[in-house]
Design an enzyme around this catalytic site. Structure first.
Site, mmCIF file in Angstrom:
data_model
loop_
_atom_site.group_PDB
_atom_site.id
_atom_site.type_symbol
_atom_site.label_atom_id
_atom_site.label_comp_id
_atom_site.label_asym_id
_atom_site.label_seq_id
_atom_site.Cartn_x
_atom_site.Cartn_y
_atom_site.Cartn_z
ATOM 1 C CG HIS A 66 -1.762 1.151 1.444
ATOM 2 N ND1 HIS A 66 -3.137 1.120 1.257
ATOM 3 C CD2 HIS A 66 -1.481 2.422 1.845
ATOM 4 C CE1 HIS A 66 -3.637 2.309 1.528
ATOM 5 N NE2 HIS A 66 -2.649 3.115 1.889
ATOM 6 C CD GLU A 67 2.022 3.899 3.586
ATOM 7 O OE1 GLU A 67 2.523 4.897 3.039
ATOM 8 O OE2 GLU A 67 0.919 3.924 4.160
ATOM 9 C CG HIS A 108 0.293 5.953 -0.722
ATOM 10 N ND1 HIS A 108 -0.881 6.363 -1.303
ATOM 11 C CD2 HIS A 108 -0.052 5.424 0.483
ATOM 12 C CE1 HIS A 108 -1.895 6.084 -0.499
ATOM 13 N NE2 HIS A 108 -1.424 5.510 0.576
#
Length: 230
Positions: free
Chosen positions: A24-25, A28
């Site tokens: 997820h990170e 980003h």
């Protein structure tokens, strides 16, 4: 006392949550890079190496507590840094960067669903024919079902429009000037407020709006996905 099977299930869930939160990170940071901001790359955060991302409380303690409590399990890794002023189109690109995280979780859930379908299509018949041991098939089903569930929870949880969650960046899209600067200031202190809302409000008021929301969204999508392959 927890059984060995229950402890293994908790450990497996936490590991999958940690991995999913790291992806997820990284998503980003990758989206920010594509939009012109190399801050995450410069900080060495475009990697799946857990040492670059794990947060002691958010990546380990929080999911452990939630797993032991038996409810939906979510977590967060250390946020990947980005500089909105280095984005090519800050207002638009901040939304893209924010939604890249939940999108990565949705994609992971779909990958898990496809693999689960493959297990039911090939591994289960192989087990029925005595070619594959039951523990292997059962373990694969449990692993993939948990992976799907974890990622759906992370996806829909992060879409809640409350800072510092990703959904709040959609609100940020409509803010300008002073209001936008105030939002960035609020974001610094939002995590403690979020934790209070998540844990104290249900205890004090006896209602759990987040749990109801996750049941309605992640829970229903999970049921639809699993029922389509079982």
């Amino acid at each position: 006392m927890y059984s060995t099977q229950r402890l293994i299930s908790i450990a497996l869930t936490v590991v999958l949550v940690m991995f999913s939160a790291i992806v997820h990170e990284v998503a980003h940071g990758w989206a920010a890079l594509r939009c012109g901001d190399p801050t995450a790359k410069e900080a060495g955060r475009l990697t799946l190496d857990p040492r670059a991302h794990l947060d002691g409380f958010g990546s380990v303690v929080l999911p452990l507590i939630m797993a032991f409590l038996g409810g939906p399990v979510f977590a967060f890794a250390r946020p990947v840094p980005y500089n909105p002023y280095r984005l090519r189109h800050p207002r638009r690109d901040e939304v893209i960067v924010a939604l890249a995280g939940p999108a990565s979780n949705l994609l992971q859930a779909v990958v898990g669903w496809v693999l689960l379908g493959a297990v039911y299509r090939w591994a289960v018949p192989a087990w029925a024919a005595g070619m594959v041991p039951f523990w292997l098939v059962d373990g694969a089903v449990s692993l993939l079902a948990t992976y799907i569930s974890v990622n759906l929870v992370l996806c829909f949880f992060n879409l809640v429009p409350f800072p510092p969650l990703d959904g709040s960046k959609v609100v940020l899209f409509f803010l300008k000037g002073q209001a936008r600067r105030k939002f960035y200031e609020l974001e610094r202190y939002a995590m403690p407020v979020l934790i209070i809302v998540l844990y104290l409000v249900p205890q004090v008021l006896g209602i759990d709006p987040l749990g109801a929301y996750l049941d309605l969204t992640a829970g229903n999508v999970y049921s639809l996905m699993v029922s389509a392959v079982v």
